[in-house]
Write a protein that holds these residues in place. Structure first.
Motif, PDB file in Angstrom:
ATOM      1  N   UNK A   1       0.847  -1.190   0.000  1.00 31.60           N
ATOM      2  CA  UNK A   1       0.000   0.000   0.000  1.00 31.60           C
ATOM      3  C   UNK A   1       0.886   1.245   0.000  1.00 31.60           C
ATOM      4  N   UNK A   2       0.583   2.163  -0.908  1.00 31.77           N
ATOM      5  CA  UNK A   2       1.259   3.461  -0.942  1.00 31.77           C
ATOM      6  C   UNK A   2       0.570   4.367   0.075  1.00 31.77           C
ATOM      7  N   UNK A   3       1.266   4.665   1.192  1.00 35.37           N
ATOM      8  CA  UNK A   3       0.684   5.465   2.273  1.00 35.37           C
ATOM      9  C   UNK A   3       1.149   6.912   2.259  1.00 35.37           C
TER      10      UNK A   3
ATOM     11  N   UNK B   1       8.082   4.734   0.126  1.00 37.91           N
ATOM     12  CA  UNK B   1       8.198   3.301  -0.091  1.00 37.91           C
ATOM     13  C   UNK B   1       6.896   2.617   0.318  1.00 37.91           C
ATOM     14  N   UNK B   2       6.261   1.862  -0.602  1.00 42.56           N
ATOM     15  CA  UNK B   2       5.009   1.167  -0.261  1.00 42.56           C
ATOM     16  C   UNK B   2       5.221   0.216   0.923  1.00 42.56           C
TER      17      UNK B   2
ATOM     18  N   UNK C   1      -3.366  -2.663   9.853  1.00 43.49           N
ATOM     19  CA  UNK C   1      -4.250  -1.507   9.761  1.00 43.49           C
ATOM     20  C   UNK C   1      -3.996  -0.762   8.454  1.00 43.49           C
ATOM     21  N   UNK C   2      -5.064  -0.281   7.819  1.00 42.62           N
ATOM     22  CA  UNK C   2      -4.954   0.511   6.598  1.00 42.62           C
ATOM     23  C   UNK C   2      -5.772   1.786   6.768  1.00 42.62           C
ATOM     24  N   UNK C   3      -5.443   2.803   5.917  1.00 45.73           N
ATOM     25  CA  UNK C   3      -6.032   4.124   6.091  1.00 45.73           C
ATOM     26  C   UNK C   3      -6.715   4.604   4.816  1.00 45.73           C
ATOM     27  N   UNK C   4      -7.774   5.365   5.018  1.00 45.70           N
ATOM     28  CA  UNK C   4      -8.494   5.958   3.889  1.00 45.70           C
ATOM     29  C   UNK C   4      -7.561   6.826   3.067  1.00 45.70           C
ATOM     30  N   UNK C   5      -7.736   6.791   1.732  1.00 45.68           N
ATOM     31  CA  UNK C   5      -7.002   7.596   0.753  1.00 45.68           C
ATOM     32  C   UNK C   5      -5.694   6.960   0.321  1.00 45.68           C
ATOM     33  N   UNK C   6      -5.241   5.890   1.006  1.00 45.48           N
ATOM     34  CA  UNK C   6      -4.003   5.234   0.590  1.00 45.48           C
ATOM     35  C   UNK C   6      -4.292   4.300  -0.583  1.00 45.48           C
TER      36      UNK C   6
ATOM     37  N   UNK D   1      -3.988   0.928  -2.849  1.00 45.05           N
ATOM     38  CA  UNK D   1      -3.710  -0.506  -2.894  1.00 45.05           C
ATOM     39  C   UNK D   1      -3.011  -0.822  -4.215  1.00 45.05           C
ATOM     40  N   UNK D   2      -1.787  -1.340  -4.148  1.00 45.37           N
ATOM     41  CA  UNK D   2      -0.994  -1.485  -5.367  1.00 45.37           C
ATOM     42  C   UNK D   2      -1.151  -2.830  -6.065  1.00 45.37           C
TER      43      UNK D   2
END
Length: 648
Positions: A167-169, A177-178, A186-191, A193-194
């Motif tokens: 994931x590109x954060x 760096x992804x 945990x993942x965040x809105x707007x990031x 998914x590669x």
């Protein structure tokens, strides 16, 4: 969000006023337009273009707080009294154009907020009752399962329940760096998914995501005013009435006491009013502050107000919490010392077998080391945890013990002088020493410590080069550990064995001795010290609600280079504020003096005055160039590699 500057009714009215004024001027000069028609057309331009300034001036007068709008309207009325209709219309158009430039500058400075709003996708794919459906992101509920395909942006905050990907954060943390994501992460809105498809369990509603909090913080930051902004307002409260008084004196005293022509001195008084309506002076502080906050936001730094960016820019001392800030925050193996025929590999095999079933944090360090070294761990029999001392077990038919020196003293194992010296040497470096052996002899030693972050030493050096007078480490650890870490990193002072209230007192003492103090911590355990400091900075707080709330500045990455960038950007912002105020005051002083001696024409004075606003805006906008180099995140060689472009 506010109406964009070019869509505002004020812009439309300005265009009409400017068009009528230009048409009338051309018709008057080129085609001999009758004076009455010229007055009528100029009057239309004055009324149309002056609606908003007149309304603002009226409100200001009613509230007893006259400002530049009031000076402007007074100048227009005076020009009309002297029959200078063209000049009056020109005043309205040029002044309104200056206000339009202010709106444009603010709009540009706030682009970071709009860009953040546009980051999050408006729709999400939700799996309900085994069926996929597309719904608005605002309609997604907590515990919904959201499907995110490769190449799609993650619409909400959540936890991965199925799949793995990178994931590109960058939109949240600023890191280039992804980051690898798998089950439970945990993942965040707007990031972004590669690679792989993910199923995510929603943990926060759209309005409560980390991105939403960031947007609220940046918007709210513009309401909190720093010393520069407060100075500007206090100065304006004195400056505007003073200009009115000066203009009245210029218009009345020479004709009344020295027999001078009234119209000539009234004209000079009008010029004084016009040139003292300094848009540049009004803009000098807020445009720099808003631009600085917006620039920081784009680099993953959330500043909660102008007061904090100014405080950071004036920082004399930086106080660090140790654990998790200057250090990694968890123990790891630093030394393997064999005092027998065992190799380091065999030492780790036995230690790993004994610690495999242990729940002690030091056991985690040993297990991580065996994993890193790809050690095969043998089976252990008759395992027993010895509370407060260590553990024992049988491996390949032999009984082994692992634990602190006290355990081996109880076993009456001979720890010779060389062994004692080695233990004391490691402990003197701030390390915890575990012994491995049998009931008869010590076979080896394993030292464990919380390691400094790889870029901590370089970051501290960079802070000093940036003008910070002193770097202090505050820790609850014992003095030996604290001083060992402090010496390795090059901090100026170590204060150890501190309780939370002791950290508050330490910050107070530093403030009394040095002035402005910044406290850097995790934003949760250090909340009292963060609150006491002139500016509290929390590091690595993506997804941490408490840290976002308690800190004055929140760094979205757990990276000390980002801290150096923040202080350098803050110093640049303060420098731009000082430059803008100096430039504005110098231009106003020049214009007022030339107006008083009668060598500054009305229109030229107005043009120079409004031109100063352009200079102020351009100077502040240079801050937008000071971005954190994403590719420089992992720099570790030397201080010159600090990831900040164009810093002088």
């Amino acid at each position: 969000m506010n109406t964009r500057w070019y869509k505002h009714p004020r812009t439309i009215l300005l265009i009409i006023a400017a068009t009528v004024t230009a048409f009338t001027l051309i018709a008057e000069i080129g085609f001999g337009l009758p004076e009455m028609w010229a007055i009528i057309l100029y009057s239309i331009a004055i009324v149309v273009g002056g609606i908003y300034p007149a309304r603002s001036a009226w409100v200001e007068l009613r509230n007893g707080s006259p400002s530049i709008n009031t000076l402007h309207i007074a100048a227009v009325i005076g020009a009309i009294y002297l029959g200078l209709w063209g000049e009056a219309a020109g005043l309205v158009v040029i002044f309104s154009l200056g206000e339009l430039m202010e709106s444009y500058a603010s709009d540009k400075a706030r682009n970071a907020i709009r860009a953040l709003v546009e980051l999050a996708p408006s729709e999400a794919t939700v799996i309900r009752n085994g069926r996929q459906m597309r719904i608005l992101t605002e309609q997604v509920e907590i515990r919904d399962i959201v499907l995110v395909r490769p190449g799609e942006k993650i619409p909400v905050d959540g936890v991965v329940t199925k799949g793995s990907t990178t994931v590109d954060q960058a939109s949240i943390t600023g890191e280039s760096i992804p980051v690898s994501k798998q089950l439970g992460d945990e993942v965040f809105a707007s990031t972004l998914n590669e690679r792989g498809a993910l199923e995510i369990e929603v943990t926060k509603l759209a309005q409560d995501t980390t991105l939403a909090q960031i947007i609220k913080l940046v918007e709210g930051a513009q309401m909190k005013k720093g010393k520069g902004q407060r100075f500007s307002e206090k100065f304006g409260a004195i400056y505007t009435p003073a200009m009115f008084v000066l203009a009245i004196i210029v218009a009345i005293v020479p004709p009344l006491f020295f027999g001078q022509p009234f119209d000539e001195w009234l004209y000079r008084a009008l010029v004084v009013l016009v040139v003292s309506c300094s848009c540049g002076l009004v803009l000098s502080v807020p445009v720099a502050v808003v631009t600085g906050i917006g620039t920081a936001a784009r680099s993953g730094v959330m500043v909660k107000g102008g007061i904090y960016i100014e405080s950071a820019g004036s920082t004399q001392v930086v106080a660090f919490d140790k654990t998790g800030t200057l250090t990694v925050g968890k123990p790891s193996v630093t030394d393997l010392v064999t005092v027998s025929d065992l190799s380091n590999k065999q030492l780790l095999e036995i230690a790993g077998a004994l610690e495999k079933q242990s729940e002690h944090p030091l056991a985690d360090a040993i297990m991580e080391e065996t994993l890193n070294k790809k050690i095969t761990i043998p089976d252990v029999e008759e395992f027993d945890s010895l509370t407060g001392r260590g553990a024992k077990g049988k491996i390949n038919g032999n009984n082994y013990y692992i634990g602190n020196p006290r355990l081996f003293n109880e076993l009456k194992v001979n720890i010779n002088k060389d062994h004692v010296m080695q233990i004391e040497k490691l402990q003197g470096q701030g390390k915890t020493v575990m012994l491995l052996g049998t009931a008869n002899e010590v076979l080896g030693m394993i030292a464990v410590a919380d390691r400094p972050k790889e870029n901590a030493k370089q970051a501290i050096q960079s802070l000093k080069e940036a003008g910070v007078k002193k770097v202090v480490m505050l820790t609850g650890d014992n003095r030996l550990t604290g001083e060992a870490i402090g010496k390795e990193l090059g901090v100026d002072e170590v204060r150890a064995e501190l309780l939370p209230e002791d950290k508050i007192n330490a910050v107070k003492e530093l403030q009394k001795q040095y002035g402005q103090v910044a406290m850097v911590g995790d934003g949760v355990n250090d909340a009292p010290a963060l609150a006491q400091a002139d500016v509290g900075i929390a590091m690595g707080v993506q997804g941490t609600d408490v840290a976002l709330e308690t800190a004055d500045i929140a760094l979205m990455q757990d990276n000390l280079d980002q801290l150096v960038y923040t202080l350098k950007l803050s110093k640049k912002t303060v420098s731009k504020i000082d430059q803008n105020i100096a430039i504005s005051l110098a231009i106003v002083a020049f214009l007022v003096v030339t107006a008083l001696i009668g060598v500054m024409p009305l229109t030229l004075g107005l043009i120079i005055n409004e031109g100063s606003a352009l200079i102020i805006i351009a100077n502040a906008m240079f801050l937008r160039r000071y971005q954190w180099k994403k590719e420089g995140i992992r720099t570790k060689n030397n201080a010159s590699d600090i990831p900040l472009t164009n810093v002088e």
